[in-house]
Enzyme design. Sequence first.
Site, PDB file in Angstrom:
ATOM      1  N   ASN A  84       9.498 -15.937  -6.016  1.00 42.16           N
ATOM      2  CA  ASN A  84       8.919 -17.083  -5.328  1.00 42.16           C
ATOM      3  C   ASN A  84       7.432 -17.279  -5.509  1.00 42.16           C
ATOM      4  O   ASN A  84       6.874 -16.413  -5.723  1.00 42.16           O
ATOM      5  CB  ASN A  84       9.322 -16.778  -3.594  1.00 42.16           C
ATOM      6  CG  ASN A  84      10.594 -16.649  -3.270  1.00 42.16           C
ATOM      7  OD1 ASN A  84      11.358 -17.550  -3.909  1.00 42.16           O
ATOM      8  ND2 ASN A  84      10.959 -15.767  -2.127  1.00 42.16           N
ATOM      9  N   GLY A 144       6.263   4.612  11.000  1.00 43.54           N
ATOM     10  CA  GLY A 144       6.604   5.366   9.695  1.00 43.54           C
ATOM     11  C   GLY A 144       8.052   5.216   9.370  1.00 43.54           C
ATOM     12  O   GLY A 144       8.417   4.026   9.347  1.00 43.54           O
ATOM     13  N   THR A 178      12.826   1.947   7.553  1.00 42.90           N
ATOM     14  CA  THR A 178      11.194   2.059   7.730  1.00 42.90           C
ATOM     15  C   THR A 178      11.092   1.237   9.224  1.00 42.90           C
ATOM     16  O   THR A 178      11.839   0.607   9.593  1.00 42.90           O
ATOM     17  CB  THR A 178      10.833   1.051   6.597  1.00 42.90           C
ATOM     18  OG1 THR A 178      11.402  -0.325   6.676  1.00 42.90           O
ATOM     19  CG2 THR A 178      11.007   1.559   5.371  1.00 42.90           C
ATOM     20  N   ASP A 238       8.201  -4.258   0.696  1.00 38.98           N
ATOM     21  CA  ASP A 238       8.755  -4.158  -0.787  1.00 38.98           C
ATOM     22  C   ASP A 238       7.869  -3.235  -1.786  1.00 38.98           C
ATOM     23  O   ASP A 238       8.398  -2.534  -2.468  1.00 38.98           O
ATOM     24  CB  ASP A 238       8.350  -5.476  -1.511  1.00 38.98           C
ATOM     25  CG  ASP A 238       9.150  -6.723  -0.755  1.00 38.98           C
ATOM     26  OD1 ASP A 238      10.298  -6.440  -0.226  1.00 38.98           O
ATOM     27  OD2 ASP A 238       8.486  -7.673  -0.746  1.00 38.98           O
ATOM     28  N   THR A 254       2.596  -8.994   4.646  1.00 38.87           N
ATOM     29  CA  THR A 254       3.808  -9.337   3.700  1.00 38.87           C
ATOM     30  C   THR A 254       3.786  -8.637   2.470  1.00 38.87           C
ATOM     31  O   THR A 254       2.633  -8.126   1.730  1.00 38.87           O
ATOM     32  CB  THR A 254       3.230 -10.753   3.089  1.00 38.87           C
ATOM     33  OG1 THR A 254       2.841 -11.651   4.201  1.00 38.87           O
ATOM     34  CG2 THR A 254       4.284 -11.307   2.217  1.00 38.87           C
TER      35      THR A 254
HETATM   36  O1  RIB Z   1       8.896  -9.513   1.639  1.00 40.69           O
HETATM   37  C1  RIB Z   1       8.037 -10.567   1.361  1.00 40.69           C
HETATM   38  C2  RIB Z   1       8.372 -11.718   0.623  1.00 40.69           C
HETATM   39  O2  RIB Z   1       9.530 -12.266   1.161  1.00 40.69           O
HETATM   40  C3  RIB Z   1       7.673 -12.680   0.219  1.00 40.69           C
HETATM   41  O3  RIB Z   1       6.993 -12.695  -1.048  1.00 40.69           O
HETATM   42  C4  RIB Z   1       8.462 -14.079   0.091  1.00 40.69           C
HETATM   43  O4  RIB Z   1       8.403 -14.788  -0.982  1.00 40.69           O
HETATM   44  C5  RIB Z   1       9.759 -13.781   0.722  1.00 40.69           C
HETATM   45  O5  RIB Z   1      10.655 -13.448  -0.408  1.00 40.69           O
END
Ligand code: RIB
Length: 295
Positions: free
Chosen positions: A10, A218, A213, A245, A241
Site C-alpha cells: 500500500n 507484551g 500480541t 508487522d 503503525t
Molecule cells: O499494519 C499497518 C498497515 O496497515 C499500514 O501500512 C497500512 O497500509 C495497512 O495495510
Amino acid sequence: MKILCFGSLNLDKVYSVTHFVRAGETLSSTKMQEFCGGKGLNQSVALARAGAETYHAGCVGQADGEPLLAMLRSSGVDTTLVRMLPCPSGHAIIQVNEQGQNCILLYGGANQEVTKEQIDAVLEQFQPGDMLVLQNEINNLPYLMETAGKKGMEIVLNPSPMNDAILKLPLEYVRYFILNEVEARDLCAEEGPEEAFADKLLRRFPNSKIVLTLGSKGSIYVDQKQRVIQPAYRVEAVDTTAAGDTFTGYFLAGIAGGMDVKAALQQAAKAAAIAVSRKGAAPSIPTLEETQAFR
Ligand code: RIB
C-alpha cells in the site's frame, strides 16, 4: 528455509490529527506524509531486515507501484514474484493522533487482483517446509491457503484486518497464528480476559502455535509444549503503525533462523518498540543492528 510473504503493498497517506475525525465532523490535519506500507510489504521488510531469505508476492499498479518495489528491494526482499497491473496500487488513509495511535481506511486496488494462475505460478517456486506468511489484505486467500497447505508449506496467518472471511478460511492448515487481542476475541467468538485468548485458541487449534500480541502489555506464546511471556519494552509512542508487522517479521525470522521461542519473542519486542518510536510504516522498521543495539 525460504520465506514467502504473499500479501498487500500500500501507499500510505498519513495525516497527523489532534483527534480522530468523528461522524459529521470536518477536521484539518496538522501534517500529511506519504510512506510505503501494507501489512504484507511491512512484514516482508521486517523479515528481510531481520536477516531472513524473503520473497514477496502480490500485485501493484504499473503507474504508481515502483516506489513499493524499490522499498522492498532496498530492504533485501526478492520482488520478482510481484505483478504490475494496469490499475492503481492499494492505498491507506491513516490518521495518527497525538498519542501515536492510528486508525486506518483501506482501498484494496491491485491487492484485490490476485489470480489463481498467479498463485499456482508463485507456489511452484517453493518446497514443502518453506514458510508462507499471510495477512487479510489480498483476495483469493482460501485458494492460496489450501494449495500451499496441501503442498506442505508452513503457513503463518496474521488475521488482520479481521472480518467474517477469516472465519471461512481453511484454518486447519495454519501452523502459526500471530494476532492481537481483538482478532483473537473474534476468532474465539468468546468474551473473557484478553490474556486467556492464547490458551482458548490453542484448545481450538491444538496443532498450531499461537502468538498473542497485547500492545504495551507484551505478548504470549503458547503451543502444546510451552508457554512463554514476553513483556513489551517501554518507549514514547510516536506512531504505532506497523509495530505489529515489525513484531511478526522479526519473530518469524528468528524462528526460521533457529532461535528458540524466548529469544525470537525478545528480538521481536525490541524491534516493535523501535518501530513505535518512529513515524510511518515500512520506514519505521529497524535494521537488525539497530534491534540488537536496543536497550
Ligand atoms: O499494519 C499497518 C498497515 O496497515 C499500514 O501500512 C497500512 O497500509 C495497512 O495495510
